[in-house]
Design an enzyme around this catalytic site. Structure first.
Site, PDB file in Angstrom:
ATOM      1  N   HIS A  29      -3.327   6.623   3.319  1.00 25.93           N
ATOM      2  CA  HIS A  29      -3.774   5.411   2.618  1.00 25.93           C
ATOM      3  C   HIS A  29      -5.173   5.057   3.111  1.00 25.93           C
ATOM      4  O   HIS A  29      -5.424   5.025   4.316  1.00 25.93           O
ATOM      5  CB  HIS A  29      -2.797   4.263   2.889  1.00 25.93           C
ATOM      6  N   ASN A  43     -10.779  -0.579   0.179  1.00 19.45           N
ATOM      7  CA  ASN A  43      -9.312  -0.524   0.220  1.00 19.45           C
ATOM      8  C   ASN A  43      -8.803  -1.089  -1.106  1.00 19.45           C
ATOM      9  O   ASN A  43      -9.074  -2.241  -1.430  1.00 19.45           O
ATOM     10  CB  ASN A  43      -8.829  -1.354   1.416  1.00 19.45           C
ATOM     11  N   CYS A  97       0.810  -1.230   0.000  1.00 19.82           N
ATOM     12  CA  CYS A  97       0.000   0.000   0.000  1.00 19.82           C
ATOM     13  C   CYS A  97       0.840   1.276   0.000  1.00 19.82           C
ATOM     14  O   CYS A  97       0.300   2.374  -0.164  1.00 19.82           O
ATOM     15  CB  CYS A  97      -0.956  -0.015   1.181  1.00 19.82           C
TER      16      CYS A  97
END
Ligand SMILES: CC(C)(COP(=O)(O)OP(=O)(O)OC[C@H]1O[C@@H](n2cnc3c(N)ncnc32)[C@H](O)[C@@H]1OP(=O)(O)O)[C@@H](O)C(=O)NCCC(=O)NCCS
Length: 333
Positions: A260, A290, A113
């Site tokens: 994030h 996500n 990520c």
């Protein structure tokens, strides 16, 4: 050395919206659990015929157009994904012909990520050194292909969406600042907290993959949710303060914080831990879930298009991912 700058951004988001009620058809879960524990309400899933490189190509085309460049002005491509087209070679090799860029160097990175910030950091160094003029950094994920709705897989499966985001990095325009800092970290002692164990050479046997790996779920993500949550909040909060201190800034000088988009509860905990004003934090995890590395470039592009990030805005990106890996980037847009 002159600064580098993000010259353009672009995204690809598949049109198909998948609600929590659709996810309930895929696994034993409830809308209440997903909303209460993650804040996610919808995510996008791409057509299964598509691959990560297809999503990446669309995001790259739009980032290059946004930068006012043509594709043949790109000198290097850096790609990050945890859902590559094939196990090897790297996904950037499958992307490159789709961009008509055969012959230029491509680099695959695997920073989960935090891929955008690691990619920006590499691009920034190459551009400032004068090695390459225009570098395309792209993060693309087809996480819908990695959904495991079993009892052990559902804690992460509920979060996952598809999408891609790209940024073109080049020399900062006259007198402008651009990328002010990128600060990178990793701690591999947390690698097993979110891991896909197979296929691999680390399984203590001759075979790279076996049928038993598939049957036992070793080919799927396995997450210690509590460890990931706690480390994610702590490391991203630290990254905020570290970037401020490295740049001699105070929180009120930052126009927008884009973390994030892991999980809404994590973002809320970061706001609480840092004291960052909620209205300056960009959040879209409710809409897209996500999307691993693609979350951050998609959020940056969307914040620009919605006018929250304007030319001249001071933007702080922070990311955390499996590894553990975490990083910050301070940008003057
Ligand atoms: C995903 C998350 C909400 C799961 O919560 P958790 O408490 O860690 O989940 P656990 O796996 O420990 O399970 C706790 C309970 O919830 C249940 N549960 C887990 N996932 C579930 C789901 N999708 N639906 C319903 N129940 C679920 C478990 O079965 C368990 O119940 P039990 O105690 O009766 O067995 C939480 O871990 C989290 O937010 N972690 C951060 C992870 C993240 O964002 N990762 C992104 C990578 S950057």
């Amino acid at each position: 050395m002159p600064h580098s700058q993000i010259l353009g951004t672009g995204v690809y988001l598949p049109p198909r919206v998948v609600t929590n009620f659709d996810v309930m058809q895929m696994m034993e879960t409830t809308n209440e659990f997903i909303v209460e524990r993650t804040g996610v309400r919808r995510r996008r899933h791409a057509d299964p015929e598509l691959s990560a490189s297809d999503l990446a190509a669309a995001a790259c085309q739009s980032a290059v157009a946004d930068a006012g460049l043509s594709m043949d002005q790109i000198d290097l491509v850096i790609m990050n994904t945890i859902t590559p087209d094939h196990a090897d070679p790297g996904c950037a090799f499958f992307l490159q012909p789709k961009l008509g860029l055969s012959g230029i160097p491509v680099i695959d990175i695997k920073q989960q990520c935090a891929g955008l910030i690691y990619g920006l950091s590499i691009a920034d160094h190459f551009v400032r050194a004068g090695t390459y003029r225009h570098v395309l950094v792209v993060c693309a994920e087809m996480l819908s292909k990695r959904i495991d709705g079993s009892y052990d897989g559902r804690n992460i499966a509920i979060l996952l969406g598809d999408g891609a985001g790209a940024a073109v990095v080049g020399p900062a325009k006259d007198g402008q600042e651009g990328i002010l800092s990128t600060i990178l970290h990793a701690d591999g002692s947390g690698a097993k907290a979110l891991v896909t164990a197979a296929p691999g050479s680390g399984l203590g046997r001759k075979e790279h993959i076996t049928k038993e790996d598939i049957d036992s779920g070793r080919v799927h993500f396995r997450m210690d949710g509590k460890a990931v949550f706690e480390n994610g909040v702590a490391r991203m909060s630290e990254a905020v303060f570290e970037s401020l201190s490295a740049n001699g800034l105070t929180m009120d000088q930052i126009d927008v914080l884009i973390p994030h988009q892991a999980n809404l509860r994590m973002l809320e905990a970061i706001v609480k831990q840092t004291g960052f004003p909620t209205e300056k934090v960009y959040v879209n995890v409710e809409e897209y879930g996500n999307i691993a590395s693609a979350s951050l470039p998609i959020a940056l592009d969307e914040a620009r298009r919605k006018g929250m990030v304007k030319p001249g805005s001071l933007v702080l990106l922070v990311a955390f991912g499996s590894g553990f890996v975490w990083a910050s980037a301070l940008l003057r847009m």
